[in-house]
Design an enzyme around this catalytic site. Sequence first.
Site, PDB file in Angstrom:
ATOM      1  CE  LYS A  33      -0.210   1.667   1.981  1.00 52.24           C
ATOM      2  NZ  LYS A  33      -0.912   0.418   2.304  1.00 52.24           N
ATOM      3  NE  ARG A 127      -1.782  -7.004   3.552  1.00 46.77           N
ATOM      4  CZ  ARG A 127      -1.880  -5.782   3.031  1.00 46.77           C
ATOM      5  NH1 ARG A 127      -1.327  -5.502   1.874  1.00 46.77           N
ATOM      6  NH2 ARG A 127      -2.535  -4.834   3.662  1.00 46.77           N
ATOM      7  CE1 TYR A 252      21.898   0.589 -23.804  1.00 45.83           C
ATOM      8  CE2 TYR A 252      20.146   1.832 -22.733  1.00 45.83           C
ATOM      9  CZ  TYR A 252      21.491   1.549 -22.902  1.00 45.83           C
ATOM     10  OH  TYR A 252      22.422   2.216 -22.159  1.00 45.83           O
ATOM     11  CG  MET A 300      19.093   3.845 -15.208  1.00 48.03           C
ATOM     12  SD  MET A 300      20.685   3.392 -14.538  1.00 48.03           S
ATOM     13  CE  MET A 300      20.844   1.703 -15.027  1.00 48.03           C
TER      14      MET A 300
HETATM   15  C1  PLP Z   1      -2.278   0.700   2.046  1.00 47.77           C
HETATM   16  C2  PLP Z   1      -3.362   0.458   2.986  1.00 47.77           C
HETATM   17  C3  PLP Z   1      -4.473   1.313   3.006  1.00 47.77           C
HETATM   18  C4  PLP Z   1      -4.698   2.403   2.001  1.00 47.77           C
HETATM   19  O1  PLP Z   1      -5.056   1.810   0.780  1.00 47.77           O
HETATM   20  P1  PLP Z   1      -5.717   2.664  -0.385  1.00 47.77           P
HETATM   21  O2  PLP Z   1      -6.212   1.656  -1.340  1.00 47.77           O
HETATM   22  O3  PLP Z   1      -4.631   3.501  -0.958  1.00 47.77           O
HETATM   23  O4  PLP Z   1      -6.778   3.469   0.249  1.00 47.77           O
HETATM   24  C5  PLP Z   1      -5.431   1.096   3.978  1.00 47.77           C
HETATM   25  N1  PLP Z   1      -5.306   0.100   4.869  1.00 47.77           N
HETATM   26  C6  PLP Z   1      -4.270  -0.758   4.861  1.00 47.77           C
HETATM   27  C7  PLP Z   1      -4.205  -1.836   5.873  1.00 47.77           C
HETATM   28  C8  PLP Z   1      -3.259  -0.615   3.913  1.00 47.77           C
HETATM   29  O5  PLP Z   1      -2.239  -1.476   3.903  1.00 47.77           O
END
Ligand code: PLP
Length: 360
Positions: A33, A127, A252, A300
């Site tokens: 991801k 969650r 800055y 930036m």
């Molecule tokens: C992001 C995520 C992972 C991977 O998490 P890591 O800590 O990088 O291993 C695994 N499962 C779910 C549901 C996630 O959202």
Amino acid sequence: MRAWVEVNTDNLIYNIKKIQNEMKDRKVIAVVKADSYGMGAVKLSQELLKCGIDFFAVATLDEAIELRENGIKEKILILGGIFDEELELAEKYDIHIALTSIRQLKFIHEHALKIKCHIKIETGMGRVGFNKNEIEEVKKYIKENNIKNIIGVYTHLSVSDEFGENNKFYTEKQIEKFNKFDGIDTIEYRHVLNSGGIVNYKGFDKGNYVRAGIIQYGVCSGKIADGYKPVFTFKSRVLFIKTLAEDSDISYGRTATLKKGTVLATISVGYADGFRREISNKGCVKIHNVDCPVRGKVCMDMFMVEIPNEIKDKISVGDEVILYGEDIDKQSAIMNVSIYELFTGIGKRVKRVYVNNKDK
Ligand SMILES: *Cc1c(COP(=O)(O)O)cnc(C)c1O
């Protein structure tokens, strides 16, 4: 190039093989991801195919489609929730989804969608996912309606990468709750361990897959984990060098004042590239393998470092600067920004360059 991330694919493969060996009969879902934690999902997925990865996970439908359109034919699961109007497209691309509500389960059934679903159960992350009362309702609905497309179950651990008895107790409870889940016959895939779980809780779970995220890059618990190799190095170059003609305020907000005669270099990367502002006046970057302190606020597109005496005669415009890499644990601690954020915050202007150990 003005700024780039070097991704060491040999080390990536080394890490994956290590996970595969240690997980024994459990297979690995590669979590790619957020563009593979900023390192390039398409390219890294192609690399991962070489070590037998047959299952990928992403966070969004767009990420899943990007993989499909670039020739990834293996299983893909969307870990985050998905909206009703996205379901049809997900089905078309044969993407697995996380099922997190009875409402959506009904929607899928009523619209005769055959999309492959993994039930997400709530065990302590707070969650998304079904709580224990809802699970019974789900099972009932599935039986009554003869639903066949629930093929997986999973849950997510919230403190598997943190230390201490309390966190250990909490994680073991989460895994136990997951282990107890049963009653849906069509389930083929069971997965609970994330990176922290892979490193710290192997053998506790009754899964047949694990979800490897940041550990693919050798990182767990805010550092390079024992026995793993670093994959990521963020680099840039010296754009400009000057010797201060008088005492001068830098950048800055005038947060640093340097003495006449100080040698200062401007580096061609900034916070828009993901070089975090939190390092301003705190951390160092490496030029010719020497620590050069960041002076003034990161801008930036650029920032300034003081050049120590030992490299004053060596440094020239165009020289390579190592921002963070093997030392990412120290850098992330100095900035108080997690390594996850450092990886995924790398900007679009930064090239991703794939290297292997032969190139070095
Ligand atoms: C992001 C995520 C992972 C991977 O998490 P890591 O800590 O990088 O291993 C695994 N499962 C779910 C549901 C996630 O959202």
